[in-house]
Design an enzyme around this catalytic site. Structure first.
Site, PDB file in Angstrom:
ATOM      1  CG  HIS A   1      -4.042  -0.738   7.673  1.00 21.31           C
ATOM      2  ND1 HIS A   1      -3.578  -1.629   6.739  1.00 21.31           N
ATOM      3  CD2 HIS A   1      -3.033   0.152   7.844  1.00 21.31           C
ATOM      4  CE1 HIS A   1      -2.353  -1.296   6.367  1.00 21.31           C
ATOM      5  NE2 HIS A   1      -1.996  -0.218   7.025  1.00 21.31           N
TER       6      HIS A   1
ATOM      7  CE  LYS B   1      -1.824   1.949   3.903  1.00 21.30           C
ATOM      8  NZ  LYS B   1      -0.797   2.701   4.648  1.00 21.30           N
TER       9      LYS B   1
ATOM     10  CE  LYS C   1      -1.161  -5.271  12.242  1.00 21.80           C
ATOM     11  NZ  LYS C   1       0.219  -5.058  12.652  1.00 21.80           N
TER      12      LYS C   1
ATOM     13  CG  HIS D   1       1.034  -4.302   7.427  1.00 27.56           C
ATOM     14  ND1 HIS D   1       0.748  -3.025   7.058  1.00 27.56           N
ATOM     15  CD2 HIS D   1       1.163  -4.269   8.772  1.00 27.56           C
ATOM     16  CE1 HIS D   1       0.725  -2.263   8.139  1.00 27.56           C
ATOM     17  NE2 HIS D   1       0.975  -2.988   9.195  1.00 27.56           N
TER      18      HIS D   1
HETATM   19  C1  BG6 Z   1       0.971   1.623   7.755  1.00 24.67           C
HETATM   20  C2  BG6 Z   1       0.721   3.115   7.862  1.00 24.67           C
HETATM   21  O1  BG6 Z   1       0.295   1.093   6.640  1.00 24.67           O
HETATM   22  O2  BG6 Z   1       0.499   0.993   8.947  1.00 24.67           O
HETATM   23  C3  BG6 Z   1       1.436   3.681   9.072  1.00 24.67           C
HETATM   24  O3  BG6 Z   1       1.194   3.744   6.661  1.00 24.67           O
HETATM   25  C4  BG6 Z   1       1.012   2.941  10.327  1.00 24.67           C
HETATM   26  O4  BG6 Z   1       1.174   5.072   9.200  1.00 24.67           O
HETATM   27  C5  BG6 Z   1       1.165   1.427  10.133  1.00 24.67           C
HETATM   28  O5  BG6 Z   1       1.836   3.374  11.391  1.00 24.67           O
HETATM   29  C6  BG6 Z   1       0.566   0.660  11.293  1.00 24.67           C
HETATM   30  O6  BG6 Z   1       0.900  -0.693  11.181  1.00 24.67           O
HETATM   31  P1  BG6 Z   1       1.229  -1.568  12.459  1.00 24.67           P
HETATM   32  O7  BG6 Z   1       1.456  -2.940  11.923  1.00 24.67           O
HETATM   33  O8  BG6 Z   1       2.441  -0.943  13.104  1.00 24.67           O
HETATM   34  O9  BG6 Z   1       0.029  -1.470  13.337  1.00 24.67           O
END
Ligand code: BG6
Length: 492
Positions: A268, A176, A210, A206
């Protein structure tokens, strides 16, 4: 996604080795590669999931020997195993797993916009095939700026590297952000579709890697007790929170243009929404699951100008203290305009117009530099009638809340009312808690292991289809374009 029912907790599932293949990482000196991709490959090697016939080629502009490249990435793995950033889980450095991986890694210096580099890459892939037996299969991982997605894929195609022939496959993982609004996402899809077939494209979110996100489906569909209650008759509302303690860090250039809404919501947060609200799929086949998820996003009620004013609020962090440390105001961060109106926090109320969810509000919020890091989905059930307690001292009844804690401290908890011990009827809210770490003996993981492995075995279930990316943008970007109000309050 390997779905199996294991025996007693703690027993490790037998590893299934992935197929022979090469992986090419564009942007191999970047943060993503060092912090997440290489530790994920190391974990796969450790779990016996990488084929012996695997090879990795890192492409970027730095001048490094193969040896220097390996040493640089080894640092990332060492710091990953000693600090996962999510709590006390650490693991000893497994030198054998690292050696396995390092022996299969090479570096290719090159500029991804230079067509000549792709001829050298073709040569490097041939060498990997004869040296390691990768069988001509290749995963291309685009860990580069979004503006390069189109150009890299086109150059790969022009060099003949995306052609699938002689029974080998070629797949492309795209990180992304996939576009920055509906139009640009469609344009990128159209560009990719000219040179790749849909089954060669793996659009990454991503969050889907999880464990606890994958567990949402298992909780809902592998347990008989939740699903009968999972609807408008029993659920009062749903809250989805993705709160981060980190600020914008060194990403102001990207973030100023993006903001919290675009950065987090259509991707997300909507992934969490669609897994929570989807209908049971007919099977765990990728398309069956992805179709049900898409249907949820299509049923999200679009917001017009008035709705945005009433249902969306944005905020920006000011100076304050987060976890005992002083935090600068967003507008004072390096690279941020002193009068920036980019939001670092957004909260939305959305409705889903279908039989299951009509009338149930879904509250979503996400932000940076907040006081606590937590990603969770809270399902609040409707109150029982008060009638039975009318003549007792009980004034309020606590609602039942099921919380799926995605990170940190992954788990599930259920809140319910219990009688406080004593002669009078007094109620208190109590919680039944399940924590992954108490029950399963797992090593630290980056969340990328499953995704990378799934791409190797050709299982797209945890990747996004074009229609789902577009459905996310259709609602999310419409909200951005309508400039929701900024909250006047401090939001640190
Ligand atoms: C990313 C965003 O996709 O996801 C970031 O661009 C964010 O801004 C991150 O901090 C959060 O991912 P995780 O896995 O750290 O919760």
């Amino acid at each position: 996604m390997d779905l199996r029912l294991d025996g007693p907790p703690g027993r490790t599932a037998r590893a299934v080795q992935g197929p022979p293949c090469a992986m090419v990482i564009f942007g191999s000196s970047g943060d993503l590669t060092k912090r997440l991709l290489i530790p994920a490959l190391y974990n796969l090697a450790k779990a016996g999931r990488l084929s012996d016939k695997f090879a990795l080629i890192g492409v970027d502009r730095t001048d490094r020997s193969h040896e220097e490249f390996r040493a640089y990435l080894a640092e990332g793995v060492r710091s990953f195993v000693s600090d996962t950033g999510t709590g006390p889980v650490t693991a000893p450095f497994d030198a054998r797993a690292w050696e396995f991986l390092a022996a299969r890694m090479t570096h290719l210096k090159g500029d991804v916009t230079d067509p000549e580099m792709y001829d050298r890459l073709a040569q490097a892939l041939k060498e990997a095939e004869s040296e390691h037996g990768t069988a001509g299969n290749v995963v291309f991982y685009l860990a580069v700026a979004a503006s390069l997605f189109g150009p890299v894929v086109e150059r790969l195609a022009a060099a003949g590297l995306t052609r699938e022939e002689n029974q080998h496959w070629r797949r492309v993982i795209i990180e992304k952000p996939f576009g920055h609004d509906l139009e640009s996402a469609r344009a990128l899809d159209a560009r990719l579709a000219k040179v790749l077939s849909e089954d060669q494209i793996y659009r990454m979110d991503h969050f889907l890697g999880k464990e606890t996100v994958q567990n949402i489906m298992v909780l809902r569909f592998a347990n008989g007790i939740f699903e009968p209650l999972w609807n408008r008759d029993h659920i009062d509302h749903v809250q989805i929170t993705v709160a981060e303690t980190v600020g914008v860090e060194r990403r102001a250039g990207f973030y100023e243009e993006t903001g919290a809404l675009r950065d987090m919501v259509p991707n997300h947060v909507f992934q969490l929404l669609s897994l929570t609200a989807m209908e049971p799929p007919n099977s765990f086949a990728a398309d069956a699951v992805r179709t049900e998820k898409d249907k949820v996003l299509e049923a999200v009620i679009p917001l017009d100008d008035n709705d945005v004013r009433r249902n969306v609020v944005r905020g920006q962090y000011t100076a304050g203290v987060v976890r005992g440390q002083p935090v600068k105001a967003y507008r004072e961060e390096e690279g941020v305009a002193p009068d920036s109106m980019t939001e670092t926090y957004v909260a939305l109320r959305l409705g889903i117009d279908n039989w299951r969810w009509a009338g149930v509000p879904f509250y979503m919020r996400t932000g940076k530099a907040l006081t606590r890091r937590t990603t969770e989905i809270a399902i609040q059930f409707k109150q029982v009638p008060f009638a039975l307690f009318r003549d007792t001292p009980v004034e309020t009844l606590t609602p039942n809340v099921l919380v799926m804690q995605i990170q940190p401290d992954e788990g599930i908890s259920l809140q319910f009312g219990a009688k406080r011990p004593g002669p009078d009827i007094h109620l208190g809210a109590v919680r039944m808690d399940f924590r992954y770490r108490d029950y399963f003996n797992t090593d630290p993981s980056t969340g990328y292991e499953t995704l990378v492995y799934d791409c190797m075995i050709g299982d797209p279930i945890l990747f996004q289809r074009a229609d789902s990316v577009e459905a996310g943008w259709a609602v999310g970007a419409a909200a951005v374009a309508r400039r929701p109000p900024m909250a006047p309050d401090r939001l640190t």
